[in-house]
Design an enzyme around this catalytic site. Sequence first.
Site, mmCIF file in Angstrom:
data_model
loop_
_atom_site.group_PDB
_atom_site.id
_atom_site.type_symbol
_atom_site.label_atom_id
_atom_site.label_comp_id
_atom_site.label_asym_id
_atom_site.label_seq_id
_atom_site.Cartn_x
_atom_site.Cartn_y
_atom_site.Cartn_z
ATOM 1 N N ASP A 1 5.913 -44.163 22.963
ATOM 2 C CA ASP A 1 6.107 -45.294 22.071
ATOM 3 C C ASP A 1 4.896 -45.595 21.212
ATOM 4 O O ASP A 1 3.819 -45.081 21.431
ATOM 5 C CB ASP A 1 6.464 -46.543 22.874
ATOM 6 C CG ASP A 1 7.951 -46.608 23.092
ATOM 7 O OD1 ASP A 1 8.669 -45.877 22.387
ATOM 8 O OD2 ASP A 1 8.380 -47.381 23.948
ATOM 9 N N ARG B 1 6.956 -51.780 31.905
ATOM 10 C CA ARG B 1 7.400 -50.533 31.289
ATOM 11 C C ARG B 1 6.569 -49.345 31.759
ATOM 12 O O ARG B 1 7.021 -48.208 31.698
ATOM 13 C CB ARG B 1 7.290 -50.616 29.764
ATOM 14 C CG ARG B 1 8.125 -51.699 29.125
ATOM 15 C CD ARG B 1 7.934 -51.776 27.628
ATOM 16 N NE ARG B 1 8.467 -50.628 26.941
ATOM 17 C CZ ARG B 1 7.769 -49.613 26.464
ATOM 18 N NH1 ARG B 1 6.440 -49.630 26.581
ATOM 19 N NH2 ARG B 1 8.332 -48.597 25.880
ATOM 20 N N GLU C 1 -1.816 -78.174 24.661
ATOM 21 C CA GLU C 1 -2.774 -79.268 24.488
ATOM 22 C C GLU C 1 -4.018 -79.020 25.331
ATOM 23 O O GLU C 1 -5.105 -79.425 24.972
ATOM 24 C CB GLU C 1 -2.175 -80.613 24.899
ATOM 25 C CG GLU C 1 -0.954 -81.037 24.108
ATOM 26 C CD GLU C 1 0.362 -80.604 24.740
ATOM 27 O OE1 GLU C 1 0.362 -79.622 25.524
ATOM 28 O OE2 GLU C 1 1.386 -81.229 24.459
ATOM 29 N N PRO D 1 -4.680 -69.303 24.043
ATOM 30 C CA PRO D 1 -5.042 -68.698 22.756
ATOM 31 C C PRO D 1 -6.533 -68.393 22.647
ATOM 32 O O PRO D 1 -6.965 -67.692 21.734
ATOM 33 C CB PRO D 1 -4.595 -69.734 21.720
ATOM 34 C CG PRO D 1 -4.328 -70.982 22.455
ATOM 35 C CD PRO D 1 -4.154 -70.653 23.899
HETATM 36 N N1 ADE Z 1 -0.741 -70.483 24.945
HETATM 37 C C1 ADE Z 1 -0.562 -70.973 23.707
HETATM 38 N N2 ADE Z 1 -0.712 -70.047 22.779
HETATM 39 C C2 ADE Z 1 -0.976 -68.887 23.440
HETATM 40 C C3 ADE Z 1 -1.227 -67.547 23.024
HETATM 41 N N3 ADE Z 1 -1.230 -67.187 21.749
HETATM 42 N N4 ADE Z 1 -1.465 -66.624 23.979
HETATM 43 C C4 ADE Z 1 -1.477 -66.963 25.277
HETATM 44 N N5 ADE Z 1 -1.254 -68.216 25.718
HETATM 45 C C5 ADE Z 1 -0.996 -69.158 24.811
#
Ligand code: ADE
Length: 246
Positions: free
Chosen positions: A170, A155, A117, A89
């Site tokens: 698209d 794709r 984690e 993330p």
């Molecule tokens: N691992 C946990 N959340 C994630 C996300 N939003 N994008 C990529 N990997 C992740």
Amino acid sequence: MMKCDVITLFPEMIRPVLAQSMLKRAQEKGLLDVRVHDLRDFTEDKHRTADDHPYGGGAGMVLKPEPIFRAVDAIRAGGEPVRLILTSPQGRPFTQQLAFEFSQEPRRLVFICGRYEGVDERVREGLDLEEVSIGDYVLTGGELPALVMMDSAVRWVPGVLGDPGSAKEDSFAGTLLDYPHYTRPATFRGLNIPEVLMSGNHEAIRNWRRKQALLNTIKKRPDLLGKLDCTEEDRRILKELNQERK
Ligand code: ADE
């Protein structure tokens, strides 16, 4: 041909998805090659430990560095150049643009699936990798993100979609949302399809679709409109839409 490796603690989250639909067909056609690697196969203790408690204390487990480095070494030993991607993330946002870039990548795309984690920071420090996120929300791990990225990228590989125009037309390709689609029956529970689609007038149909795409974007994602490279035709349609609203 897109070539991928997925390094994961949960190979069974990946394999069944690769065995369905477009991802399966792309592999059968020789347009996609995916190898799934079980992180536990790169551990060296009898319990096959791939994660451990965090130094400094705290909840959750952290992926150990050694199995990840060993897995990457094993892939590199195949001799093909690699592009390392850590799902996280904290990464740069995955976009249609990056999906296209991945689809054109001559190197093997190696997805290292993080756990939410955490991954021992030395994975970032010691491997020349890119961190990529699929959105501003937190998942339990990187398996779904790896699948999302492969699905979206494949794709764009020529020959994967039946109709080569499909990926291009698209949503987001021109930063417009898609136009509405209809199939048979022409009347369903009292709802009719737009007449123009039965007119056989291809120019009128093309016009209608562009207008609907613009309308859809205005209604659902006005933020995308600002980035649009307007054609003369778009300007004319937007004017028309403005008149109609008055
Ligand atoms: N691992 C946990 N959340 C994630 C996300 N939003 N994008 C990529 N990997 C992740």
